[in-house]
Design an enzyme around this catalytic site. Structure first.
Site, PDB file in Angstrom:
ATOM      1  N   GLY A 128     104.100  16.680 -27.647  1.00 32.71           N
ATOM      2  CA  GLY A 128     105.072  17.290 -28.532  1.00 32.71           C
ATOM      3  C   GLY A 128     104.945  18.787 -28.753  1.00 32.71           C
ATOM      4  O   GLY A 128     105.897  19.425 -29.200  1.00 32.71           O
ATOM      5  N   ASP A 129     103.774  19.354 -28.468  1.00 30.83           N
ATOM      6  CA  ASP A 129     103.582  20.807 -28.596  1.00 30.83           C
ATOM      7  C   ASP A 129     102.728  21.273 -27.420  1.00 30.83           C
ATOM      8  O   ASP A 129     101.702  21.922 -27.589  1.00 30.83           O
ATOM      9  CB  ASP A 129     102.919  21.142 -29.925  1.00 30.83           C
ATOM     10  CG  ASP A 129     102.947  22.636 -30.233  1.00 30.83           C
ATOM     11  OD1 ASP A 129     103.754  23.361 -29.615  1.00 30.83           O
ATOM     12  OD2 ASP A 129     102.162  23.092 -31.086  1.00 30.83           O
ATOM     13  N   LEU A 130     103.182  20.948 -26.223  1.00 33.24           N
ATOM     14  CA  LEU A 130     102.354  21.085 -25.023  1.00 33.24           C
ATOM     15  C   LEU A 130     102.484  22.482 -24.418  1.00 33.24           C
ATOM     16  O   LEU A 130     102.977  22.658 -23.313  1.00 33.24           O
ATOM     17  CB  LEU A 130     102.737  20.010 -24.006  1.00 33.24           C
ATOM     18  CG  LEU A 130     101.675  19.703 -22.945  1.00 33.24           C
ATOM     19  CD1 LEU A 130     100.507  18.958 -23.555  1.00 33.24           C
ATOM     20  CD2 LEU A 130     102.269  18.906 -21.796  1.00 33.24           C
TER      21      LEU A 130
ATOM     22  N   ASN B  25      97.215  24.377 -25.952  1.00 37.41           N
ATOM     23  CA  ASN B  25      96.880  23.019 -26.391  1.00 37.41           C
ATOM     24  C   ASN B  25      96.454  22.108 -25.252  1.00 37.41           C
ATOM     25  O   ASN B  25      96.244  20.914 -25.454  1.00 37.41           O
ATOM     26  CB  ASN B  25      98.064  22.405 -27.140  1.00 37.41           C
ATOM     27  CG  ASN B  25      98.264  23.019 -28.511  1.00 37.41           C
ATOM     28  OD1 ASN B  25      97.355  23.632 -29.065  1.00 37.41           O
ATOM     29  ND2 ASN B  25      99.455  22.857 -29.074  1.00 37.41           N
TER      30      ASN B  25
END
Length: 270
Positions: free
Chosen positions: A172-174, A178
């Site tokens: 979701g926040d790649l 991260n």
């Protein structure tokens, strides 16, 4: 150096929720999913994780990262926009309060979900506070209408389809920060995931996010992914469409040049 990393709560953080997301993503490791940072303890105020020792990027590690992401996505999720198993507390992910979707409100298609719960959710915020005017609102409404009609719907990658799950399990926040390069002795999956905004969605969204701000050996990541779980035809033409969600999120959080970039991208799909 401490063997653990301590994260303390800031405005809008849900640390028990983040811990649940990390554990949810880590469930896929047993079936080949990319390694996820280990949660040691979590409370409303503190999240303690293992400290990840990072290594140097390489083409071989990038291919393993791609394959690991493919298997993580194939672990599946119950519906588009669902929260990770074990999530509690506020019904949103991240500091921008991106809403999770209740099962009774779930869409049966990705296009409807992406139009309503990603594109127009962010656009409403931006219009309400004056960052977008009526012309820009109409532009994004046009994109949303095409999405909701199913025009951009495409099959999930092969492993997700074979798993017969409603949708993919997303980080979701790649973005690059991260997906850490793993320096552990065997580094079985090449990388380690941290800081998710996990939910159920289309696997192409994670890959598009990784491409948005750049990643070392990105082509090898995609190669490793596609070898493990072939992507649907035309995926390259949909990258910008999937990038609209993180671009609009950055508009909400930071404004500035992201506003113009989001508009330029939307014009390609209106």
């Amino acid at each position: 150096m401490s063997s653990t990393f301590i994260k303390t709560a800031g405005y809008g953080d849900n640390l028990p929720g983040e811990a649940a997301a990390l554990r949810w993503l880590a469930e896929a490791e047993r079936s080949g999913g990319i390694r996820v940072v280990r949660v040691i303890r979590a409370s409303d105020d503190v999240l303690e994780e293992e400290r990840v020792i990072t290594g140097a990027p390489s083409a071989a590690a990038a291919r393993r990262i791609g394959a690991g992401l493919a298997h993580m996505h194939a672990a599946g999720a119950a519906w588009y926009g669902c929260a990770p198993d074990g999530w509690r507390g506020n019904p949103w992910c991240g500091r921008a309060r991106t809403p999770y979707v209740a099962r009774e409100d779930a869409s049966t298609s990705w296009g409807v979900f992406f139009a309503e719960h990603r594109i127009m959710n962010y656009v409403k915020t931006l219009v309400d506070r004056g960052d977008f005017d009526a012309r820009e609102q109409r532009l994004f409404e046009s994109v949303a209408a095409r999405l909701a009609s199913g025009e951009f719907d495409a099959p999930q990658p092969a492993l997700v389809c074979e798993a017969d799950v409603p949708c993919a399990r997303l980080h979701g926040d790649l973005w690059a920060g991260n997906v850490l390069w793993d320096a552990s002795p065997d580094a079985p999956t090449g990388g380690v995931l941290i800081d998710p905004m996990a939910y159920g969605g289309h696997a192409e969204t994670d890959l598009a996010m990784l491409a948005l701000f750049g990643y070392p050996y990105l082509g090898e990541v995609v190669r490793g992914y596609d070898e493990a779980s072939p992507l649907a035809d035309g995926w390259q033409e949909r990258v910008g469409l999937h990038q609209l969600a993180p671009l609009l999120l950055h508009c909400v959080l930071f404004g500035g040049g992201y506003l113009d970039e989001a508009v330029r991208t939307a014009l390609r799909y209106a």
